[in-house]
Scaffold this motif. Structure first.
Motif, PDB file in Angstrom:
ATOM      1  N   ALA A 176      11.295  -2.865   7.446  1.00  0.00           N
ATOM      2  CA  ALA A 176      10.177  -2.602   6.545  1.00  0.00           C
ATOM      3  C   ALA A 176       9.061  -3.628   6.735  1.00  0.00           C
ATOM      4  N   TYR A 177       9.430  -4.853   7.111  1.00  0.00           N
ATOM      5  CA  TYR A 177       8.436  -5.916   7.294  1.00  0.00           C
ATOM      6  C   TYR A 177       7.483  -5.592   8.440  1.00  0.00           C
ATOM      7  N   VAL A 178       7.999  -4.985   9.499  1.00  0.00           N
ATOM      8  CA  VAL A 178       7.157  -4.724  10.678  1.00  0.00           C
ATOM      9  C   VAL A 178       6.576  -3.319  10.675  1.00  0.00           C
ATOM     10  N   CYS A 179       6.941  -2.483   9.695  1.00  0.00           N
ATOM     11  CA  CYS A 179       6.499  -1.078   9.713  1.00  0.00           C
ATOM     12  C   CYS A 179       4.994  -0.989   9.450  1.00  0.00           C
ATOM     13  N   PRO A 180       4.198  -0.434  10.386  1.00  0.00           N
ATOM     14  CA  PRO A 180       2.757  -0.310  10.163  1.00  0.00           C
ATOM     15  C   PRO A 180       2.400   0.753   9.131  1.00  0.00           C
ATOM     16  N   SER A 181       3.360   1.623   8.796  1.00  0.00           N
ATOM     17  CA  SER A 181       3.113   2.667   7.802  1.00  0.00           C
ATOM     18  C   SER A 181       3.552   2.263   6.403  1.00  0.00           C
ATOM     19  N   SER A 182       4.034   1.026   6.267  1.00  0.00           N
ATOM     20  CA  SER A 182       4.458   0.495   4.959  1.00  0.00           C
ATOM     21  C   SER A 182       5.511   1.370   4.287  1.00  0.00           C
ATOM     22  N   ILE A 183       6.423   1.901   5.071  1.00  0.00           N
ATOM     23  CA  ILE A 183       7.506   2.728   4.521  1.00  0.00           C
ATOM     24  C   ILE A 183       8.599   1.809   3.965  1.00  0.00           C
ATOM     25  N   PRO A 184       8.985   1.972   2.718  1.00  0.00           N
ATOM     26  CA  PRO A 184      10.051   1.128   2.138  1.00  0.00           C
ATOM     27  C   PRO A 184      11.427   1.553   2.648  1.00  0.00           C
ATOM     28  N   PRO A 242       0.833  -1.202   0.000  1.00  0.00           N
ATOM     29  CA  PRO A 242       0.000   0.000   0.000  1.00  0.00           C
ATOM     30  C   PRO A 242       0.869   1.253   0.000  1.00  0.00           C
ATOM     31  N   PRO A 243       0.288   2.398  -0.307  1.00  0.00           N
ATOM     32  CA  PRO A 243       1.069   3.642  -0.270  1.00  0.00           C
ATOM     33  C   PRO A 243       1.639   3.884   1.120  1.00  0.00           C
ATOM     34  N   ALA A 244       2.860   4.387   1.137  1.00  0.00           N
ATOM     35  CA  ALA A 244       3.505   4.652   2.422  1.00  0.00           C
ATOM     36  C   ALA A 244       2.813   5.794   3.148  1.00  0.00           C
ATOM     37  N   LEU A 245       2.667   5.615   4.447  1.00  0.00           N
ATOM     38  CA  LEU A 245       2.082   6.641   5.308  1.00  0.00           C
ATOM     39  C   LEU A 245       3.178   7.293   6.139  1.00  0.00           C
ATOM     40  N   PRO A 246       2.887   8.415   6.782  1.00  0.00           N
ATOM     41  CA  PRO A 246       3.909   9.054   7.618  1.00  0.00           C
ATOM     42  C   PRO A 246       4.339   8.147   8.772  1.00  0.00           C
ATOM     43  N   CYS A 247       5.593   8.294   9.151  1.00  0.00           N
ATOM     44  CA  CYS A 247       6.123   7.533  10.282  1.00  0.00           C
ATOM     45  C   CYS A 247       5.420   7.971  11.573  1.00  0.00           C
ATOM     46  N   ILE A 248       4.994   6.987  12.384  1.00  0.00           N
ATOM     47  CA  ILE A 248       4.300   7.297  13.637  1.00  0.00           C
ATOM     48  C   ILE A 248       5.217   7.121  14.851  1.00  0.00           C
TER      49      ILE A 248
END
Length: 576
Positions: A418-426, A367-373
């Motif tokens: 990247a695998y665990v990132c909930p924001s789908s940031i590459p 999915p599109p990357a979201l901002p880092c939380i």
């Protein structure tokens, strides 16, 4: 009884679905002989090999095609017999998708070997000779970036290698090439390990295998039971335990220093596939021309492992495994964590361990990357104990000094963050791009420094030349001054002794010959005749066929000779 090896934990890590069982049911198969092989000149870290063949040459299987260029290079050999069809840019299995120089070999279907030179007793050879044999066989690391094996064995001649680690962890999902290598070629792998032991003379050898590979563990233990120095060590299944630094930490508890090498702490790692290639090179005399490759993924009818020739087009291997094109969503070279999308027209190379033909369900479009939380999950998963969220911000801002301060180059690009990132940031893509930018900047700085050094050397040379010219000028001035002083001293001495200058002038004038008026007239006449002759000769050279000019030149030659003779006679009579 041998003491139990203590297993150490590594920070971070993840447990993605393994998906390994589907490709281990058919053993190691032999695909059909390809009609055409594409052999890139760069199949390793370092400098491309240099071709020693030309288009049209017929070569035999195992024949040298390209020589290594220095220590950080690997030789390239023919995987089968045939004819060299092309030498030039060809598809290359790289994340960039760009073409690279390659040798294209058309098979003749005979698969005839060149004469091989196996070594009957490698223990009778010194380690330098063995390393040269491995270098000649073109062996590079087959489980990572492709570091030339011979160079790795000699990378720290001043360091004592206490522990040789054989990496059989194979932690990434889907990949089973090392697993099947250990299951089906355990004796050859152990022999390759013993050859490496002869070169390195380590105190212990540890074969690290994840505990989700019980068949491989059993096969390797049985093959190595005669050698008490070799220990097969099952390790917990955890990604990325197969990373070089991570496996060293798991088996020894020691950490490789930041920016350092395993040899700095007395450890050297080799892959099981590399050990098999070492066996083939020494015991059979065969260069590295094939490797075990996993063919897997939901888009294949029959996932399997194959003993594939280096240079085989990926499309042919996929066809052998029954590719269902309508189900193919993404074709990845390597595993789902560290692999990259590849062109099916590209060939496999020495570092190619897996082809993953994934469906949409296996590798869905991110999915599109979201901002880092700022959740910190990436930091918890990082096996190198970095701060991926900070590195992400520095990469976005192109703050390269900060990236280096936060040890970006310790990142092994395993993809756990990247695998665990909930924001789908590459994240890995940012880190890889940051490394590339830093390397480019350092290369520019290196070139600028070299230019500065050359400019300063030029200025120094010009300064030296100017100083030499000044010294030469001063030497000439001093010489002239000394001559003038000597002349003045001589004149002063003559004046003191009463010697007159006029007699000297008279003597000088007496030496100058004088001509009478008649002689002067004869000399002028001879010179005039000579000038007229020269003018006529030039005109004749421009028009050689002009008979009038030819006759005129003859007359002028005679006139000049008579005038010159008259002048010489008058001069000789005066002298007598």
């Amino acid at each position: 009884m041998t003491a139990q090896i203590r297993i150490h934990d590594i920070p971070g890590g993840i447990h993605p679905p393994e998906n390994k069982a589907q490709s281990t049911t058919r053993g190691v198969e032999q695909p059909p002989l390809p009609a055409r092989l594409i052999l890139p000149l760069l199949q390793h870290i370092g400098v491309p090999a240099e071709p020693v063949v030309k288009v049209g040459d017929h070569v035999l299987k195992g024949q040298l095609l390209a020589t290594a260029q220095g220590r950080f290079s690997c030789a390239l050999h023919a995987p089968t017999s045939g004819t060299i069809a092309e030498i030039g840019p060809a598809p290359y299995p790289h994340v960039s998708g760009l073409h690279e120089p390659a040798i294209v070999l058309d098979s003749d279907g005979e698969d005839r070997w060149v004469e091989l030179e196996p070594i009957a007793d490698y223990r009778a050879l010194d380690h330098v000779t063995l390393v040269e044999k491995l270098a000649a066989a073109g062996i590079s690391g087959m489980g990572g970036a492709g570091f030339p094996t011979a160079t790795k064995l000699l990378s720290r001649p001043d360091h004592r290698i206490e522990t040789l680690i054989i990496n059989g962890a194979e932690c990434e999902p889907y990949i089973t090439a090392d697993d099947m290598t250990m299951r089906h070629y355990p004796a050859q792998v152990v022999t390759g390990i013993e050859i490496l032991m002869h070169v390195l003379t380590p105190e212990q050898v540890l074969i690290g295998i994840e505990d989700n590979k019980p068949e491989a563990i059993a096969a390797m233990r049985e093959a190595a039971q005669h050698n008490p120095t070799i220990r097969v060590v099952p390790i917990p299944t955890k990604y990325p335990s197969g990373g070089e630094k991570q496996l060293i930490q798991i088996l020894t508890g020691r950490e490789v220093p930041s920016g350092g090498l395993p040899a700095d702490i007395g450890v050297l790692c080799q892959n099981t596939g590399t050990a098999l290639a070492v066996h083939d090179a020494v015991m059979l005399g065969r260069p590295l021309i094939s490797r075990v490759v996993t063919l897997t993924g939901g888009a294949l009818e029959r996932p399997t492992n194959v003993q594939a020739l280096i240079g085989t087009p990926i499309s042919e291997l996929l066809a052998f495994a029954g590719l269902q094109r309508e189900r193919l969503h993404r074709l990845v070279l390597g595993g789902p964590m560290m692999g990259f999308t590849v062109d099916p027209q590209a060939p496999i190379i020495k570092t190619s361990n897996c082809l993953l033909a994934a469906t949409e369900q296996e590798l869905p479009t991110p999915p599109p990357a979201l901002p880092c939380i700022r959740c910190g999950l990436c930091a918890e998963a990082c096996p190198a104990q970095l701060l991926p969220q900070q590195l992400h911000w520095f990469a976005l801002g192109k703050d390269y000094p900060q990236l280096q301060r936060y040890n970006l180059f310790d990142c092994i690009e395993c993809g756990a963050c990247a695998y665990v990132c909930p924001s789908s940031i590459p994240l890995v893509q940012y880190f890889r791009a940051g490394k590339g930018e830093i390397r480019a900047i350092e290369q520019q700085h290196t070139k600028a420094e070299q230019s500065r050094v050359r400019y300063e050397q030029r200025l120094e040379r010009l300064q030296r030349e100017a100083e030499q010219r000044e010294r030469d000028r001063q030497a000439r001035a001093e010489k002239a001054a000394r001559a003038k002083a000597a002349r003045e001293a001589r004149e002063a001495q003559e004046q003191q002794t009463g010697a007159a200058t006029e007699p000297d002038l008279a003597r000088v004038k007496a030496r100058i010959p004088t001509l009478s008026p008649e002689q002067k007239q004869l000399k002028i006449a001879a010179a005039t005749a000579r000038m007229a002759l020269q003018k006529a000769q030039k005109q004749l050279n421009a028009n050689p066929d002009n008979s009038d000019l030819q006759a005129q030149v003859v007359q002028l030659e005679q006139a000049h000779a008579e005038a010159q003779q008259a002048f010489e006679q008058a001069t000789s009579q005066e002298d007598t």
